[in-house]
Write an enzyme that holds these catalytic residues in place. Structure first.
Site, PDB file in Angstrom:
ATOM      1  N   VAL A  15      43.887  31.251  51.616  1.00 25.24           N
ATOM      2  CA  VAL A  15      42.456  30.973  51.487  1.00 25.24           C
ATOM      3  C   VAL A  15      42.138  29.550  51.943  1.00 25.24           C
ATOM      4  O   VAL A  15      41.180  29.321  52.690  1.00 25.24           O
ATOM      5  CB  VAL A  15      41.989  31.200  50.045  1.00 25.24           C
ATOM      6  CG1 VAL A  15      40.518  30.819  49.886  1.00 25.24           C
ATOM      7  CG2 VAL A  15      42.202  32.645  49.641  1.00 25.24           C
ATOM      8  N   VAL A 131      35.645  36.520  42.477  1.00 26.53           N
ATOM      9  CA  VAL A 131      35.556  37.968  42.293  1.00 26.53           C
ATOM     10  C   VAL A 131      35.030  38.602  43.575  1.00 26.53           C
ATOM     11  O   VAL A 131      34.012  38.174  44.104  1.00 26.53           O
ATOM     12  CB  VAL A 131      34.613  38.344  41.134  1.00 26.53           C
ATOM     13  CG1 VAL A 131      34.542  39.860  40.972  1.00 26.53           C
ATOM     14  CG2 VAL A 131      35.053  37.690  39.840  1.00 26.53           C
ATOM     15  N   GLY A 133      36.214  38.733  46.696  1.00 23.89           N
ATOM     16  CA  GLY A 133      36.450  38.172  48.022  1.00 23.89           C
ATOM     17  C   GLY A 133      35.160  37.780  48.701  1.00 23.89           C
ATOM     18  O   GLY A 133      34.419  36.920  48.218  1.00 23.89           O
ATOM     19  N   GLY A 186      51.634  43.065  53.265  1.00 20.27           N
ATOM     20  CA  GLY A 186      51.050  41.859  52.694  1.00 20.27           C
ATOM     21  C   GLY A 186      49.901  42.113  51.747  1.00 20.27           C
ATOM     22  O   GLY A 186      49.255  41.173  51.286  1.00 20.27           O
ATOM     23  N   GLU A 189      51.970  41.522  46.372  1.00 18.31           N
ATOM     24  CA  GLU A 189      52.953  40.447  46.249  1.00 18.31           C
ATOM     25  C   GLU A 189      54.345  41.032  45.974  1.00 18.31           C
ATOM     26  O   GLU A 189      54.489  42.192  45.596  1.00 18.31           O
ATOM     27  CB  GLU A 189      52.555  39.519  45.090  1.00 18.31           C
ATOM     28  CG  GLU A 189      51.189  38.874  45.237  1.00 18.31           C
ATOM     29  CD  GLU A 189      51.146  37.819  46.315  1.00 18.31           C
ATOM     30  OE1 GLU A 189      52.220  37.347  46.747  1.00 18.31           O
ATOM     31  OE2 GLU A 189      50.032  37.472  46.750  1.00 18.31           O
ATOM     32  N   ASP A 200      44.774  41.291  37.104  1.00 23.93           N
ATOM     33  CA  ASP A 200      43.817  40.668  38.020  1.00 23.93           C
ATOM     34  C   ASP A 200      42.420  41.234  37.801  1.00 23.93           C
ATOM     35  O   ASP A 200      41.434  40.492  37.726  1.00 23.93           O
ATOM     36  CB  ASP A 200      44.286  40.909  39.466  1.00 23.93           C
ATOM     37  CG  ASP A 200      43.288  40.431  40.505  1.00 23.93           C
ATOM     38  OD1 ASP A 200      43.264  39.212  40.779  1.00 23.93           O
ATOM     39  OD2 ASP A 200      42.535  41.271  41.040  1.00 23.93           O
ATOM     40  N   LYS A 204      38.769  39.433  36.429  1.00 28.54           N
ATOM     41  CA  LYS A 204      37.509  39.515  37.179  1.00 28.54           C
ATOM     42  C   LYS A 204      36.396  40.154  36.359  1.00 28.54           C
ATOM     43  O   LYS A 204      35.243  39.695  36.404  1.00 28.54           O
ATOM     44  CB  LYS A 204      37.738  40.282  38.482  1.00 28.54           C
ATOM     45  CG  LYS A 204      38.646  39.553  39.461  1.00 28.54           C
ATOM     46  CD  LYS A 204      39.018  40.424  40.652  1.00 28.54           C
ATOM     47  CE  LYS A 204      39.914  39.691  41.624  1.00 28.54           C
ATOM     48  NZ  LYS A 204      40.371  40.576  42.737  1.00 28.54           N
ATOM     49  N   GLY A 315      41.687  38.442  51.128  1.00 32.31           N
ATOM     50  CA  GLY A 315      42.086  38.012  52.464  1.00 32.31           C
ATOM     51  C   GLY A 315      41.496  36.661  52.816  1.00 32.31           C
ATOM     52  O   GLY A 315      40.513  36.209  52.222  1.00 32.31           O
TER      53      GLY A 315
END
Length: 444
Positions: A15, A131, A133, A186, A189, A200, A204, A315
């Site tokens: 990022v 949250v 992306g 990818g 993880e 995760d 969020k 991403g």
């Protein structure tokens, strides 16, 4: 002449590299991007190859040096993790600097503390990238939808699990095989626990619930169930019953009038049912068509009705886009307020109401259950009787794969409290014909 805004970047990974690339190539972007100067960047390794060229004197391995640099006006935290990220955010606020962060873990656990500090210091803390992306959802909840009485926020907010579930449904693939593919591509993880165990998504939904309902949400109290134990046969059975399976995060007003919990002003605390779990979604539901690594958040309220926010949920490009949008928001307001030097705080903790999570037993929802049973006459009737004895209404009950090895009975219930359902399940599993509960998912 426009004021130059100095940017300090904490982290230059996926990022951070995307943010740096945008700031270094302003041509064709919003005019304000050209007024942003990337002053200092904190990295772990000065010698590591990087996708974007930066002057050597811009880089440092000391994140405090970035926060403390007098030429840095806005600190951008994209390093991840709880510490030292939280400490660095608080240090920046104490220095009178606004912060942009993509760190959902910090905001989910320490958002109220950070908001109070920002309000006291008169600075901004913007979190759009935390949250969804590149999906704009934080600002709409705070502003565009602020006049609504939000009833429910639900969504697919983890791209890794959505990719896995999409492949399992479309190809009949096994969970472990698709997870390996996701890691190679990818999307997942090496240690996928945060994604596949729902952690995760729980971070969020804690943030979204706090914004939607106007109060801090205790992250540790959110019931969370991931997809790591989901079997492909349940995805197949769901398809046969005209459902898809999604990992949904849900926050909604609870249907009770619990006033035992009081807010800080002595009024009633707002009861909320918040959860993360694999859920059957009817194929005609808006969220059923969200596939691959995409995210979607469905907001339901009065008078807006239903609105859905959809797009890439992770991403470098999407997340960096959200980060830079927050930077531009701060930069634009800073320039507008240069005449009096005032910057109105965005997150005012004093305006939040008190919210509390209802007990898990009080959460009401529909359910998908798969029982492994003996293939004997009357077993379906026995299951139905036990459900009826405990106030659980059945929408459908279907037997699959009956053989000498036993039978699989799939039940979809009408909406019921978890407490009543648990009592019914205890009675059912006590019957000798019932070998066990093979799966238990939510159902819209």
């Amino acid at each position: 002449m426009a004021t130059r805004i100095g940017i300090g970047l904490l982290g230059l990974g996926t990022v951070g590299g995307g943010v740096a690339e945008i700031l270094q190539t302003p041509d064709g972007r919003h005019p304000l991007v050209a007024d942003l100067d990337l002053v200092r960047v904190a990295v772990r390794d000065l010698n590591r190859p990087r996708p974007v060229e930066l002057p050597a004197d811009c880089l440092t391995t000391n994140p405090e040096a970035v926060v403390d640099d007098p030429n840095v006006h806005v600190v951008v935290e994209v390093m991840g993790g709880i510490e030292p990220a939280r400490t660095l955010i608080m240090r920046a606020i104490a220095a009178g600097k606004s912060v942009v962060t993509a760190n959902k873990a910090v905001i989910a656990r320490h958002g109220e503390e950070i908001a109070a500090a920002a309000a006291s210091a008169g600075v901004y803390v913007l979190i759009e990238a935390a949250v969804g992306g590149g999906i704009p959802i934080i600002e709409p909840l705070k502003q565009s939808l602020g006049g609504n009485r939000i009833q429910r926020v639900s969504g697919i907010i983890n791209g890794t699990t959505n990719y896995i579930l999409s492949r399992m449904a479309q190809e009949g693939a096994d969970y472990d095989a698709v997870l390996r593919d996701a890691q190679e591509l990818g999307y997942a993880e090496a240690d996928p626990a945060a994604d596949v165990d729902g952690l995760d998504a729980a971070d969020k939904i804690a943030i979204l619930a706090g914004l939607a309902f106007g109060g801090p949400i205790p992250r540790g109290g959110i019931p969370t169930d991931g997809i790591s134990s989901l079997q492909s046969r349940d995805v197949d059975y769901a398809t046969q019953l005209d459902y898809g399976v999604k990992l949904l995060a849900v926050a909604e007003r609870a249907d009770n009038t619990d006033t035992d919990n009081a807010d800080r002003d002595g009024g009633p605390s707002l009861p909320l049912a918040v959860r993360v779990q694999p859920t059957l979604v009817p194929l005609d539901h808006p969220l059923a068509g969200v596939h691959g690594v995409n995210n979607a958040i469905l907001v339901e309220g009065d008078p807006i009705g239903r609105v859905m926010f959809y797009g890439p949920g992770a991403g470098a490009g999407p997340t960096a886009s959200a980060v830079v949008a927050d930077i531009l928001n701060i930069a634009g307001i800073q320039q507008l307020n240069d005449t009096d030097g005032q910057l109105d705080p965005l997150l005012a903790a004093s305006s939040w109401r008190a919210c509390h999570l209802v007990e898990s037993s009080a959460i009401r929802q529909r359910n998908y259950l798969r029982f492994h049973t003996d293939d004997t006459p009357g077993v379906i009737g026995q299951i139905g009787t036990s459900f009826g004895d405990h106030g659980v209404s059945i929408q459908s009950i279907v037997q699959f794969d009956a053989s000498d090895a036993g039978a699989e009975i799939v039940v979809i219930t009408h909406e019921v409290s978890n407490g009543n359902l648990d009592k019914a399940l205890a009675a059912i599993t006590a019957r000798p014909e019932i070998r066990g509960i093979a799966a238990h998912l939510g159902c819209l």
